[in-house]
Design an enzyme around this catalytic site. Structure first.
Site, PDB file in Angstrom:
ATOM      1  N   ARG A  22      17.146 -66.791   7.939  1.00 24.60           N
ATOM      2  CA  ARG A  22      17.222 -65.352   8.212  1.00 24.60           C
ATOM      3  C   ARG A  22      17.553 -64.533   6.985  1.00 24.60           C
ATOM      4  NH1 ARG A  22      21.977 -65.081  12.158  1.00 24.60           N
ATOM      5  NH2 ARG A  22      22.706 -66.572  10.583  1.00 24.60           N
ATOM      6  N   GLN A  46      36.832 -43.797  -4.135  1.00 27.14           N
ATOM      7  CA  GLN A  46      35.490 -43.293  -4.426  1.00 27.14           C
ATOM      8  C   GLN A  46      34.551 -44.474  -4.627  1.00 27.14           C
ATOM      9  OE1 GLN A  46      35.109 -39.967  -7.224  1.00 27.14           O
ATOM     10  NE2 GLN A  46      33.408 -41.014  -8.249  1.00 27.14           N
ATOM     11  N   ARG A  58      24.455 -47.963 -19.794  1.00 27.89           N
ATOM     12  CA  ARG A  58      25.447 -46.980 -19.325  1.00 27.89           C
ATOM     13  C   ARG A  58      26.834 -47.385 -19.849  1.00 27.89           C
ATOM     14  NH1 ARG A  58      23.192 -43.742 -15.188  1.00 27.89           N
ATOM     15  NH2 ARG A  58      21.291 -44.616 -14.251  1.00 27.89           N
ATOM     16  N   HIS A  61      32.477 -46.570 -21.087  1.00 29.00           N
ATOM     17  CA  HIS A  61      33.293 -45.525 -20.493  1.00 29.00           C
ATOM     18  C   HIS A  61      34.712 -45.987 -20.188  1.00 29.00           C
ATOM     19  CE1 HIS A  61      29.165 -44.005 -18.867  1.00 29.00           C
ATOM     20  NE2 HIS A  61      29.403 -43.557 -20.087  1.00 29.00           N
ATOM     21  N   HIS A 118      34.186 -50.038 -20.138  1.00 25.87           N
ATOM     22  CA  HIS A 118      33.176 -50.721 -19.316  1.00 25.87           C
ATOM     23  C   HIS A 118      31.780 -50.179 -19.614  1.00 25.87           C
ATOM     24  CE1 HIS A 118      30.785 -51.189 -15.514  1.00 25.87           C
ATOM     25  NE2 HIS A 118      31.160 -52.434 -15.735  1.00 25.87           N
ATOM     26  N   TYR A 131      29.985 -49.352  -7.594  1.00 27.25           N
ATOM     27  CA  TYR A 131      31.342 -49.405  -8.126  1.00 27.25           C
ATOM     28  C   TYR A 131      32.318 -48.912  -7.058  1.00 27.25           C
ATOM     29  CZ  TYR A 131      28.307 -47.678 -12.054  1.00 27.25           C
ATOM     30  OH  TYR A 131      27.286 -47.407 -12.925  1.00 27.25           O
TER      31      TYR A 131
END
Length: 205
Positions: A22, A46, A58, A61, A118, A131
């Protein structure tokens, strides 16, 4: 769970998957098990989701401590090379980088504590990264470091998951980010002692 690169506050999680004809079922996040290793529960306030073409980079940060922003990162679809950097001034592993492949095969996740840098690079078109965050986005407290800074020594992939050549695609903001040395000289980087005090405060709650 296991430590990621020996960096305090960075963990990788490889879930147990249950598959049959499945499909597959797994627990992608277990707050109780994470807390047993981290020392406190991740208070998720969040959830972010990004979709990236192959080559999109990306980061790198981070946010001011306190409260900064801890992250629990998974790649729901596709593949990314996820990178954590210890940018806490005074840390015994300051400047150390650690990377791990997050994809829809192993379905690994990474926990990134407050004060760590990160970034990730997408290795497939349409890679979906989710995230879980401990604090909401706060523009005035968010910062970045150039992910291509030679001092970091991050070996970003030159080919995607299918073996096709890729090169880093950065936002204008990330491209203009200072080097690690510049950010340190400007007093923008998190302080290791302050980070430890903040971690202790979370553990006592």
């Amino acid at each position: 769970m296991e430590s990621l690169g020996g960096i305090e506050g960075a963990w990788q999680v490889t879930p147990r998957q249950f598959g049959d004809d499945r499909g597959v079922f797994l627990e992608s996040f277990r707050g109780d098990l994470l807390a047993a290793h981290v020392g406190h529960r991740l208070d998720v306030v969040q959830t972010n989701l990004s979709v990236s073409a192959a080559g999109v980079l990306r980061g790198l940060h981070y946010a001011d401590i306190p409260p900064s922003q801890a992250k629990y990162v998974t790649c729901v679809s596709g593949a990314v090379l996820d990178v954590v950097v210890d940018i806490r001034v005074g840390s015994p592993t300051f400047g150390r980088t650690a990377s791990v492949l997050l994809d829809d095969v192993t379905r690994r996740a990474v926990y990134v504590a407050e004060g760590l840098g990160h970034a990730f690079m997408s290795l497939a078109d349409g890679s979906v990264v989710m995230y879980l965050c401990s604090a909401p986005y706060a523009p005035g407290r968010e910062h970045g470091v150039d992910p291509l800074d030679p001092e970091l020594g991050i070996e970003w992939p030159s080919a995607d998951r299918a073996g096709r050549p890729i090169s880093p695609i950065l936002s204008d903001k990330d491209r203009a980010a200072p080097t690690l040395a510049e950010a340190r000289a400007s007093g923008l980087l998190p302080d290791y002692r302050s980070a430890l005090e903040f971690y202790r405060s979370l553990s006592s709650e």
